[in-house]
Design a protein around this motif. Structure first.
Motif, short mmCIF file in Angstrom:
data_model
loop_
_atom_site.label_atom_id
_atom_site.label_comp_id
_atom_site.label_asym_id
_atom_site.label_seq_id
_atom_site.Cartn_x
_atom_site.Cartn_y
_atom_site.Cartn_z
N LEU A 45 1.90 35.90 36.95
CA LEU A 45 1.08 36.60 37.94
C LEU A 45 1.46 36.23 39.37
O LEU A 45 1.17 36.99 40.30
N THR A 46 2.10 35.09 39.56
CA THR A 46 2.53 34.71 40.92
C THR A 46 3.62 35.63 41.42
O THR A 46 3.91 35.66 42.62
N THR A 47 4.23 36.39 40.52
CA THR A 47 5.29 37.32 40.92
C THR A 47 4.78 38.75 41.03
O THR A 47 5.54 39.65 41.40
N ASN A 48 3.50 38.96 40.71
CA ASN A 48 2.93 40.32 40.73
C ASN A 48 1.51 40.24 41.26
O ASN A 48 0.56 40.09 40.50
N GLU A 49 1.36 40.36 42.58
CA GLU A 49 0.06 40.17 43.21
C GLU A 49 -0.96 41.23 42.79
O GLU A 49 -2.13 40.93 42.61
N HIS A 50 -0.52 42.47 42.63
CA HIS A 50 -1.44 43.54 42.25
C HIS A 50 -2.03 43.27 40.86
O HIS A 50 -3.24 43.37 40.66
N LEU A 51 -1.17 42.93 39.91
CA LEU A 51 -1.63 42.64 38.56
C LEU A 51 -2.46 41.37 38.54
O LEU A 51 -3.43 41.26 37.76
N ALA A 52 -2.14 40.40 39.40
CA ALA A 52 -2.88 39.14 39.44
C ALA A 52 -4.35 39.39 39.73
O ALA A 52 -5.24 38.83 39.07
N GLY A 53 -4.63 40.23 40.72
CA GLY A 53 -6.02 40.52 41.07
C GLY A 53 -6.78 41.13 39.91
O GLY A 53 -7.92 40.75 39.62
N THR A 54 -6.14 42.06 39.22
CA THR A 54 -6.79 42.75 38.08
C THR A 54 -7.06 41.79 36.94
O THR A 54 -8.17 41.75 36.38
N ILE A 55 -6.06 40.99 36.56
CA ILE A 55 -6.20 40.07 35.43
C ILE A 55 -7.23 38.99 35.72
O ILE A 55 -8.06 38.65 34.87
N LEU A 56 -7.22 38.44 36.93
CA LEU A 56 -8.17 37.39 37.27
C LEU A 56 -9.60 37.93 37.31
O LEU A 56 -10.55 37.23 36.91
N GLN A 57 -9.76 39.16 37.77
CA GLN A 57 -11.09 39.77 37.76
C GLN A 57 -11.57 40.00 36.33
O GLN A 57 -12.74 39.78 36.01
N LEU A 58 -10.65 40.44 35.46
CA LEU A 58 -11.00 40.66 34.06
C LEU A 58 -11.42 39.35 33.40
O LEU A 58 -12.41 39.29 32.65
N ALA A 59 -10.66 38.27 33.68
CA ALA A 59 -11.02 36.96 33.14
C ALA A 59 -12.38 36.50 33.67
O ALA A 59 -13.15 35.88 32.93
N SER A 60 -12.67 36.82 34.91
CA SER A 60 -13.97 36.47 35.49
C SER A 60 -15.11 37.20 34.79
O SER A 60 -16.19 36.63 34.56
N VAL A 61 -14.85 38.46 34.42
CA VAL A 61 -15.87 39.24 33.71
C VAL A 61 -16.22 38.59 32.38
O VAL A 61 -17.39 38.47 32.02
N PHE A 62 -15.20 38.16 31.64
CA PHE A 62 -15.45 37.51 30.35
C PHE A 62 -16.32 36.27 30.52
O PHE A 62 -17.19 35.99 29.69
N LEU A 63 -16.08 35.53 31.60
CA LEU A 63 -16.83 34.28 31.80
C LEU A 63 -18.28 34.54 32.18
O LEU A 63 -19.14 33.69 31.94
N THR A 64 -18.55 35.72 32.76
CA THR A 64 -19.93 36.02 33.17
C THR A 64 -20.76 36.60 32.02
O THR A 64 -21.99 36.67 32.13
N ILE A 65 -20.12 37.02 30.93
CA ILE A 65 -20.87 37.55 29.79
C ILE A 65 -21.61 36.40 29.10
O ILE A 65 -20.99 35.38 28.78
N PRO A 66 -22.91 36.53 28.89
CA PRO A 66 -23.64 35.46 28.18
C PRO A 66 -22.98 35.17 26.82
O PRO A 66 -22.57 36.10 26.12
#
Length: 221
Positions: A45-66
């Motif tokens: 992801l350090t080589t693809n900034e656009h994809l990095a934002g999407t993937i990190l946001q998706l991972a954040s969503v999983f962590l917020t699910i009870p």
């Protein structure tokens, strides 16, 4: 009350130890798979900034699910292959919960490697994979390990919920204690989970310090 609890532990210590190993196995395997997925992905992801934002946001969503909700979602999904309860759905849920701290710390650590260090490696004629293995990862390792520690402690706590879908572990003591109104079961399960988390964090902290020393040594070569 204390004497009664001590007597309870004397009678049930073998079961508590068995459930502790079961809990550690579930969390440990989930962390290993999360590392296999998260570290290479974080580096990429350090080589693809656009994809990095999407993937990190998706991972954040999983962590917020009870946790109870995510375990509940896993049950009907894995029922399609007759694995709706037990180890597999809990294992997959814990892998998903582990991704954000591992991914984010790996991504941030590699991004924050000193540009001067990269330039020096390039000046020495290192190829991309050599620079990654000999310079970037060793210097990023302390922060990556910090993410692993966070994921492990997080999953040890969340893993208690896995007992509700038949995955075993120390959560069994808590769920049975709630169902029976047995305070000793609840206290024993809670303290065992806390102790397991502390032991795991201390062990990983020692590993992190070891890697930090190696990173400093490599950086000074």
């Amino acid at each position: 009350m204390l004497n009664d609890w001590i007597r309870f532990l004397e009678i049930n210590y073998t079961r508590i130890i068995e459930l502790t190993f079961q809990h550690a196995q579930l969390v440990g395997l989930a962390i290993i798979v999360a590392l296999i997925i998260g570290v290479p992905l974080g580096i990429y992801l350090t080589t693809n900034e656009h994809l990095a934002g999407t993937i990190l946001q998706l991972a954040s969503v999983f962590l917020t699910i009870p946790s109870i909700a995510l375990f509940g979602v896993m049950m009907p999904l894995f029922s399609l292959i007759n694995q709706g309860i037990g180890f597999l759905p809990a294992f997959v849920a814990l892998v998903l919960y582990s991704q954000l701290p591992i991914l984010r710390n790996t991504y941030t650590a590699i991004k924050n490697v000193s540009p001067e260090m990269r330039d020096a490696a390039i000046g020495m004629g290192m190829k991309t994979h050599q620079r990654l293995l000999r310079v970037e990862i060793p210097n990023a390792m302390p922060l990556i390990m910090a993410g692993v520690r966070t994921a492990v402690v997080l999953n040890i706590g969340i893993g208690a919920i896995a007992a509700y879908i038949g995955a075993g572990g120390l959560g069994v003591l808590i769920t049975q204690g709630i169902g029976r109104g047995d305070t000793y079961l609840i206290i024993s399960g809670s303290l065992a989970i806390a102790l397991l988390a502390i032991i795991a964090d201390v062990i990983l902290l020692l590993v992190q310090k070891k890697f930090t020393n190696k990173a400093v040594a490599i950086a000074n070569e």
